[in-house]
Design an enzyme around this catalytic site. Structure first.
Site, PDB file in Angstrom:
ATOM      1  N   GLU A 241      -6.670  -7.675  -1.053  1.00 36.41           N
ATOM      2  CA  GLU A 241      -7.372  -7.741   0.231  1.00 36.41           C
ATOM      3  C   GLU A 241      -8.851  -7.464  -0.036  1.00 36.41           C
ATOM      4  O   GLU A 241      -9.209  -6.364  -0.431  1.00 36.41           O
ATOM      5  CB  GLU A 241      -6.814  -6.705   1.219  1.00 36.41           C
ATOM      6  CG  GLU A 241      -5.344  -6.888   1.559  1.00 36.41           C
ATOM      7  CD  GLU A 241      -4.816  -5.816   2.504  1.00 36.41           C
ATOM      8  OE1 GLU A 241      -5.643  -5.098   3.115  1.00 36.41           O
ATOM      9  OE2 GLU A 241      -3.588  -5.691   2.624  1.00 36.41           O
TER      10      GLU A 241
ATOM     11  N   GLU B 152       0.821  -1.208   0.000  1.00 40.68           N
ATOM     12  CA  GLU B 152       0.000   0.000   0.000  1.00 40.68           C
ATOM     13  C   GLU B 152       0.863   1.269   0.000  1.00 40.68           C
ATOM     14  O   GLU B 152       0.814   2.078   0.925  1.00 40.68           O
ATOM     15  CB  GLU B 152      -0.956  -0.012   1.193  1.00 40.68           C
ATOM     16  CG  GLU B 152      -1.934  -1.173   1.150  1.00 40.68           C
ATOM     17  CD  GLU B 152      -2.913  -1.186   2.305  1.00 40.68           C
ATOM     18  OE1 GLU B 152      -4.007  -1.759   2.146  1.00 40.68           O
ATOM     19  OE2 GLU B 152      -2.573  -0.630   3.381  1.00 40.68           O
TER      20      GLU B 152
END
Length: 684
Positions: free
Chosen positions: A315, A151
């Site tokens: 995710e 991320e």
């Protein structure tokens, strides 16, 4: 080549952290994953101190055992480089790697993403750990791919360490070559900000007015952060490419101050995204009319699809979400986890991994619930994940490689996004108009893409679409306007909103009549304008073909003046001192048309334009749907799949005028059919 397109099966899996659990639990975990239809797991992205407990001392035993065992169960492994969480020994020994806030506060070890992208020492240490991992696992039969870092630009996307100031200065020297050109680009003559030596140039720093830098400097800051982030990721990507050429490379986004399209083009085999639809419950505006809530997450997925038409969800939300002190999301209702999974797939995902296998018992994410609860006993989410797994074992291969279809695109660009973070005279408008157009298209069952305009965008890319909606491009270069004009002249339909075209690439205002670079396309000028706030009451537009119909003219009003005979006034203001003046225009240009809407869009206004354009659902000839059901289509040369997603907890009646088969159940459907609450159909 996007390596997801070439896959032979749909990969469904889960994020797994062997370092969090006793080794005695691993085999049972893997066995149950396989029984649920899972084929892939992600691990390693936060484990630097396990791989390298002391500088130069590399240990692979724990992950060797975890990966070998996973491979023995037939599970593939995505291995993350652990550079999102530098260990305590590293930050203590090399404090120059730490990030620094705008105010000059050094961010310390204790969470994650506490480093900067510019430190030469951190570059060296990241290259070393990535190289060691790639050497060790680059030929492991169980490792199929790599996730770089985790991320990028999440948590924080601004960087003010000494290394960052130095790197910014070098970036500017490369971009502008001379201080004269920098001073001109930044309008430094204003407020006597001119620079006479490169040593005087920094990233934005505190000023007498809090967080109020030169706006042109702030725009370049965001461009620098993006380039610098990509350069940081490239160090690892290049090493993995060289040492593990048979394994794919991705990373997970979508975060601020990063040109994810350029990141993907330069470094990745495909892009990955983290999909948490109930973030919408956090960011939901209670004053919003007719909100989409978790259905609105499809707009973010559309943006991801613009980067990588077939992408991975690294995710996928599988339970109630939250850290100890924030993101207190409720639990998915029965069926919602499945609905959100197929939402991701309908929008282009060819691989989905749930976050996470089992809820952490320690740390900040003890309430970020996974498929399994702490007690590891069967629960509803486990059963729902198993149902999805079995469905995709049977049907996933048919979906993989098909591409989402749309004839309408919402247009964005990074310069306006970044400039709009600071400039309140256009920035907030883009997000509202994007959301309202998406809402209108969704309720009309018209799929849309998101298209990012870039320097490399071609006319061919634009002509895939019948309609382009570019709501508020304040920054609009002449060459971009010329490209859009070419699209219109050959038959395209282009829609602008207020605050269009009045800035150049530097973020400086043109000395031209509004809408600046777009004036010749639109055939109008702006007579005057106003914010709609404070002493200004809400205003309304009356549409020419339905004068009695009034729609709100939100946030900003531009009073338009027609300057070309080819322009038709489609709507006029119905209130305030400019009542009767043009508010909406349509310019017939070549084979196409250009609309200009003098306010910020709302759903009602978008619906009016959709109706005037004659846009219909691509399934209108054979399918009738209620507004609560989303329609998306994925196609290949030989097949087409229509995804129907019910975002209501209530059953919904749909009408099929042709016989279709549901890919997930193999059931034939025709006539009236009841789609269960949070239900999904994939028709072909």
């Amino acid at each position: 080549m996007n390596k997801l397109v070439a896959k032979e099966q749909f990969e469904l899996g889960v994020c797994y952290y062997p370092e969090h659990w006793p080794e005695s639990m691993w085999a049972d975990d893997y066995r149950r994953m396989v029984e649920m239809g899972f084929t892939i797991i992600r691990m390693g992205e936060f484990a630097w101190s396990i791989f390298e407990p002391q500088e130069g001392n590399f240990q692979f035993g724990l992950f060797d055992r975890a990966i070998d065992l996973a491979h023995s169960y037939g599970l593939k492994v995505v291995l993350g480089t652990p550079t999102a969480t530098p260990p305590a020994w590293l930050t203590e020994k090399y404090p120059e790697v730490l990030n620094v806030t705008y105010e000059g506060v050094t961010l310390q070890h204790g969470m994650r993403r506490h480093y900067n992208y510019s430190s030469p020492k951190y570059h060296q240490l990241c290259a070393e750990i990535a190289g060691q991992l790639a050497d060790h696992y680059g030929n492991h039969p169980g490792v199929v791919g790599w996730q770089i870092d985790n991320e990028l630009n999440c948590e924080i996307s601004e960087f003010y360490s000494e290394s960052d100031h130095t790197a910014f200065r070098k970036w500017l020297q490369h971009k502008y070559e001379s201080l004269d050109k920098l001073n001109e680009a930044w309008g430094a003559v204003f407020w006597n900000q001119s620079y006479s030596d490169w040593s005087q140039v920094y990233l934005p720093r505190p000023t007498p007015s809090p967080k109020q830098p030169n706006p042109h400097q702030a725009l370049d800051e965001k461009r620098f952060i993006s380039d610098n982030t990509i350069a940081f990721a490239k160090i690892q990507a290049d090493i993995i490419r060289a040492k593990a050429p048979q394994q794919w490379v991705t990373t997970n986004g979508l975060f601020g101050h990063l040109d994810s399209h350029e990141l993907n083009d330069q470094l990745l085999d495909f892009f990955s995204y983290d999909s948490y639809p109930q973030f919408s419950s956090i960011y939901y505006d209670a004053a919003e009319v007719n909100p989409l809530r978790d259905r609105g997450w499809g707009l973010s997925l559309s943006a991801v699809r613009s980067i990588s038409p077939n992408f991975c969800i690294m995710e996928q939300q599988s339970g109630p979400g939250g850290w100890v002190n924030r993101m207190d999301m409720p639990s998915p209702k029965p069926g919602q986890m499945r609905l959100w999974t197929y939402q991701s797939i309908a929008h282009g995902a060819d691989m989905v991994l749930y976050f996470r296998w089992r809820t952490a018992t320690m740390g900040n994410e003890i309430y970020w619930h996974g498929i399994n609860d702490y007690h590891n006993q069967p629960n509803r989410r486990v059963r729902e994940a198993a149902q999805i797994g079995q469905e995709l074992v049977a049907s996933g291969q048919a979906i993989v490689g098909t591409v989402t279809q749309a004839k309408v695109a919402i247009v964005r660009d990074y310069d306006n996004e970044w400039d709009g973070e600071y400039d309140v005279w256009h920035g907030p408008f883009m997000w509202q108009s994007n959301k309202e157009w998406f809402k209108a298209l969704q309720h009309k069952h018209i799929p849309n893409d998101v298209l990012y305009l870039r320097s490399k965008t071609t006319l061919e890319e634009l002509t895939r679409y019948e309609v382009l909606i570019y709501p508020h491009p304040a920054i609009l270069a002449d060459e971009t306007a010329a490209l859009l004009d070419a699209y219109v002249l050959q038959g395209g339909k282009l829609i602008f909103g207020c605050r269009t075209g009045y800035k150049d690439k530097r973020g400086q205002c043109y000395m031209r009549p509004f809408p600046g670079a777009a004036q010749s396309l639109c055939g109008i000028t702006v007579e005057e304008f106003t914010m709609v706030k404070g002493t200004r009451l809400p205003t309304f537009i009356s549409w020419a073909d339905e004068p009695e119909l009034l729609t709100g003219a939100d946030s900003f009003n531009e009073i338009l003046q027609v300057v070309e005979d080819s322009v038709e006034v489609m709507g006029s203001y119905a209130s305030d001192y400019y009542a009767g003046k043009p508010a909406v225009t349509r310019n017939q240009r070549g084979k196409g048309e250009v609309w200009y809407y003098g306010a910020v869009f709302n759903e009602d206004a978008a619906v009016q334009i959709i109706n005037h354009l004659g846009l219909q659902s691509p399934a209108a000839a054979w399918l009738e749907l209620p507004t609560d059901v989303e329609l998306q289509i994925r196609e290949s040369d030989s097949s087409s799949y229509t995804f129907l997603l019910n975002y209501s907890k209530e059953p919904m009646a749909i009408l099929l005028k042709e016989e279709k088969r549901d890919l997930l159940t193999d059931q034939l459907i025709v006539g009236t059919h009841t789609l269960e609450g949070f239900g999904v159909l994939v028709l072909y």
